[in-house]
Structure formats: C-alpha cells, structure tokens
Design a protein around this motif. Sequence first.
Motif, short mmCIF file in Angstrom:
data_model
loop_
_atom_site.label_atom_id
_atom_site.label_comp_id
_atom_site.label_asym_id
_atom_site.label_seq_id
_atom_site.Cartn_x
_atom_site.Cartn_y
_atom_site.Cartn_z
N HIS A 295 0.82 -1.21 0.00
CA HIS A 295 0.00 0.00 0.00
C HIS A 295 0.86 1.27 0.00
N TRP B 257 -7.88 4.41 -2.13
CA TRP B 257 -6.61 4.52 -2.83
C TRP B 257 -6.60 5.73 -3.74
N ARG C 287 -3.24 1.96 -4.96
CA ARG C 287 -3.87 0.66 -5.17
C ARG C 287 -2.80 -0.41 -5.38
#
Length: 203
Positions: free
Chosen positions: A109, A188, A114
């Motif tokens: 992450h 994200w 993403r």
Amino acid sequence: MPTRRALDATDLARVAVFAALIAVLGLPGGFVVLSGVPVTLQTLGVMLAGAILGPWLGALSVSVLLALAAVGLPVLSGGRGGFGVFLGPTAGYLLGWIVGAVVIGLIVHAGGRRPVVWRTAVAMVVGGIGVIYLFGIPVQSLVMRLPLGETALSSLGFVPGDLAKAVVATLVVTTLVRAYPRGFRREWREPVAAERAPEAAAV
C-alpha cells in the motif's frame, strides 16, 4: 494521502478472522518440499494478513495469534502452543512474522496507492521471506549452537516452498483488488503513469 481512522468493530473482526486463518493453515502441520525440509502454510496467512489488512492491522492479527500460542493454545503448526515455542529454534521466525506483516503492508500500500502485481510480489518476497529469514536464522543459529553460515545454508531448503506461497498470495491479493476492493477497507489514490504501464502491458 488516505486519512487515518479509528479502530472499529469491523477492524477487530477482520483481525480475528486473519488470526484464525493463520491458525487454520497450521492444522495440516508440515509438508515436505523437494529439499526434504518441512514447510508449513502459516506464512501464507501472514503474507495475506499484511497485504489485505495493511501493516498495522496485519501485525496485530499475527500478534493475536502468537499471544494465543503463548498462553498454551495449539494454534501453531502441528498443534504446537505454550510459551516454550518462543524459547526454541523457531522463535525468531515467529517474531519475524510480525515484522514481515508490517513490511508487506507498507510495500503493498506504498503511498496510499492501489496494490499492483509487481509491488505485491516484491512485498511478499521482501517481507514474507527476507524479513522472516532475517529474524529467524540468527535465533535458530543461537539456540541450536550452529554456525550462522551453516544455518543460513540449511534454510535455503525452505525457499522453493516460500516462493510458491508468495506467488499464491500475490494472485489472491491482486484478484481481490479487482473483484472485491472493499475488502481492503481503504481509499486509494490513482496510480502514477509508471505503475499503469506494467499493468496495461500484462492485459
């Protein structure tokens, strides 16, 4: 950057589920790879916990499992449990699980982006194999009173099985990103162009 949020009941439930998953993966005990070295599936659970829950919840799920083992529950591979496992040759590997989950989550992450295939694969190899060995091999050498180099050489027999688990974990995570991104409970930001290119080439 994603904003931090307080730990809630859903987070705690997910931590418990992954702690249970790691325990279940230990039920079959060890199996033998080409080198003749027994390998367990529990590190696969550690890899998935770090990647899906993120660094801190992933580490918490592993810590919960190890706490249960410390009080005597047979949650480690082959039904092992009790504080004695933290004094034996595998103690360093168990500690490495916690740190490995953190490293995996941070890489997967990274930057609030993403997860993509290449970064997930790197995370599994670095955090799920390298970090665990980094903690495990010196402690095993110390407890068994063997030279560090000899212990490291003997540990190479685990690499094929661990690489196979890294591949499986990468496939699971990348499939989940596409099929059920809500499972990560994260927002994200869009990947940069350099990250889009490898993904587009793979299609």
